[in-house]
Design a protein around this motif. Structure first.
Motif, short mmCIF file in Angstrom:
data_model
loop_
_atom_site.label_atom_id
_atom_site.label_comp_id
_atom_site.label_asym_id
_atom_site.label_seq_id
_atom_site.Cartn_x
_atom_site.Cartn_y
_atom_site.Cartn_z
N GLY A 68 0.78 -1.22 0.00
CA GLY A 68 0.00 0.00 0.00
C GLY A 68 0.81 1.27 0.00
O GLY A 68 0.25 2.37 -0.02
N VAL A 69 2.14 1.15 0.01
CA VAL A 69 3.04 2.31 -0.01
C VAL A 69 3.63 2.45 -1.41
O VAL A 69 4.15 1.49 -1.97
CB VAL A 69 4.16 2.16 1.03
CG1 VAL A 69 5.13 3.34 0.94
CG2 VAL A 69 3.57 2.04 2.43
N GLU A 70 3.56 3.66 -1.97
CA GLU A 70 4.12 3.90 -3.30
C GLU A 70 5.55 4.42 -3.18
O GLU A 70 5.82 5.38 -2.46
CB GLU A 70 3.28 4.90 -4.07
CG GLU A 70 3.78 5.10 -5.50
CD GLU A 70 2.95 6.09 -6.28
OE1 GLU A 70 2.17 5.63 -7.13
OE2 GLU A 70 3.08 7.31 -6.05
N HIS A 71 6.46 3.77 -3.88
CA HIS A 71 7.86 4.18 -3.94
C HIS A 71 8.12 4.75 -5.33
O HIS A 71 7.84 4.10 -6.33
CB HIS A 71 8.79 2.99 -3.70
CG HIS A 71 8.58 2.33 -2.37
ND1 HIS A 71 9.27 2.69 -1.24
CD2 HIS A 71 7.75 1.31 -2.01
CE1 HIS A 71 8.88 1.95 -0.23
NE2 HIS A 71 7.96 1.09 -0.65
N VAL A 72 8.65 5.97 -5.38
CA VAL A 72 9.01 6.60 -6.65
C VAL A 72 10.45 6.23 -6.97
O VAL A 72 11.37 6.57 -6.22
CB VAL A 72 8.84 8.12 -6.59
CG1 VAL A 72 9.23 8.75 -7.93
CG2 VAL A 72 7.40 8.48 -6.24
N LEU A 73 10.65 5.54 -8.08
CA LEU A 73 11.97 5.06 -8.47
C LEU A 73 12.61 6.00 -9.48
O LEU A 73 11.92 6.79 -10.14
CB LEU A 73 11.86 3.65 -9.09
CG LEU A 73 11.19 2.58 -8.23
CD1 LEU A 73 11.16 1.26 -9.00
CD2 LEU A 73 11.89 2.41 -6.90
N ALA A 74 13.91 5.89 -9.60
CA ALA A 74 14.63 6.69 -10.60
C ALA A 74 14.34 6.14 -11.99
O ALA A 74 14.29 4.92 -12.19
CB ALA A 74 16.12 6.64 -10.32
N ARG A 75 14.13 7.04 -12.94
CA ARG A 75 14.06 6.64 -14.34
C ARG A 75 15.51 6.47 -14.83
O ARG A 75 16.26 7.44 -14.85
CB ARG A 75 13.31 7.68 -15.16
CG ARG A 75 11.82 7.74 -14.85
CD ARG A 75 11.10 8.77 -15.70
NE ARG A 75 9.66 8.63 -15.60
CZ ARG A 75 8.91 9.24 -14.70
NH1 ARG A 75 9.48 10.06 -13.83
NH2 ARG A 75 7.60 9.07 -14.68
N ASN A 76 15.87 5.27 -15.19
CA ASN A 76 17.28 4.94 -15.40
C ASN A 76 17.62 4.56 -16.83
O ASN A 76 18.65 3.92 -17.07
CB ASN A 76 17.69 3.80 -14.46
CG ASN A 76 16.94 2.50 -14.74
OD1 ASN A 76 15.90 2.50 -15.38
ND2 ASN A 76 17.48 1.40 -14.25
N PHE A 77 16.77 4.95 -17.79
CA PHE A 77 17.02 4.53 -19.16
C PHE A 77 16.57 5.62 -20.13
O PHE A 77 15.52 5.51 -20.77
CB PHE A 77 16.31 3.21 -19.45
CG PHE A 77 16.68 2.57 -20.76
CD1 PHE A 77 17.99 2.51 -21.19
CD2 PHE A 77 15.70 2.02 -21.57
CE1 PHE A 77 18.33 1.92 -22.40
CE2 PHE A 77 16.01 1.42 -22.79
CZ PHE A 77 17.34 1.38 -23.20
#
Length: 303
Positions: A69-78
């Motif tokens: 239920g927790v949203e993690h914002v990840l790095a755009r790596n491409f």
């Protein structure tokens, strides 16, 4: 290319590039390329013969991962891609922990602090072990990839590899699978369908000029590649954890990627939304998981 390691067994030779994503730079038998070789002086892991996919394969939609239920914002790596892709292992330097004439081991520690937490929010260690054997007129490179959870909570994960093989218009591919995902415009799962005739490789057939970048499900863990008149034929085998295979065959290019992976694309988010059978696995604190692939080259009778 930065410092490399070499494995030699009989007429077989493997070159590893630990600092470039823990990649395989070359695999040859009797001087013939088994895998697409990394160009001399290259520093881009995408030009390698193969690289590891850890702690996940392929894309995470919009670089956002929902867990518990927790949203993690990840790095755009491409580049300009809207999602995150292939985890962190392929974009990190790996450390050499063992090397002899026929084997090597590499290690990666992911601390999940600062910018690293945007790449993947949880701490883990990963290892790769390589072993080259060359009995008779063939050679086999075995690679085992292991992930260990060093965090305090469980997290979803997947493993795989992105190996590239030489290809021309006559190269044939064979593998058996149960279904395939059609993609949307961002190469994310749109519809799971029976394998259409144009993508059915249950019997050896030319890859053809059409574009492929799709996840095949229910893979039996075995694939073969051959080019009529060429010196070598190649088989790729993976253990039962790798239930999916991604085939990446862009038109007009001299390679095909056959990627053994443990899960479908965007599996973690899709499971969070209620999808079943995505291949998502969960790794408890302190636990480890491994999978293995083997690439075997042999002299082709047709040559």
């Amino acid at each position: 290319m930065s410092a490399t390691l070499e494995l030699v067994a009989g007429d077989a030779r493997v070159v590893l590039a630990p600092a470039i994503g823990g990649a395989i730079a070359a695999f040859t038998l009797a001087g013939t390329d088994v895998m697409r070789p990394m160009p001399a002086g290259a520093g881009d892991v995408r030009q390698a013969a193969a690289y590891p996919l850890v702690p996940y394969s392929n894309r995470i939609r919009d670089a956002r991962l929902t867990v518990g239920g927790v949203e993690h914002v990840l790095a755009r790596n491409f580049g300009d891609e809207p999602g995150s892709i292939h985890g962190v292992g392929w974009q990190r330097a790996w450390q050499v922990v063992h090397h002899d004439a026929r084997s090597a081991a590499l290690a990666l520690a992911h601390g999940a602090r600062g910018d690293a937490a945007r790449a993947w929010p949880w701490r883990f260690d990963a290892t790769q072990t390589f072993a080259l054997v060359a009995p008779d007129a063939r050679a086999t490179l075995g690679v085992t990839l292991t992930i260990r959870n060093r965090d305090d909570v469980a997290f979803p994960f997947g493993l795989g590899w992105h190996p590239y093989f030489p290809r021309d218009a006559a190269t044939t591919l064979a593998f058996d699978a149960g279904g395939v995902w059609r993609n949307d415009a961002n190469h994310l799962p749109l519809a799971h369908v029976p394998i259409p005739p144009a993508w059915n490789f249950a019997q050896p057939r030319a890859i053809g000029a059409g574009a492929l970048d799709n996840v095949f499900t229910g893979w039996r863990g075995h694939a073969t590649l051959a080019t009529p008149g060429h010196a070598l034929a190649t088989t790729l085998d993976a253990d039962s954890a790798c239930r999916c295979v991604v085939v990446y065959a862009p038109p007009g290019r001299g390679f095909v990627a056959i990627e053994p992976v443990t899960h479908e694309t965007d599996a973690f988010n899709r499971e969070a939304r209620g999808a079943a059978d995505t291949g998502t696995r969960w790794l408890p604190p302190g636990a480890a998981f491994s999978c293995t692939m083997r690439i075997t080259a042999m002299h082709s009778p047709a040559a």
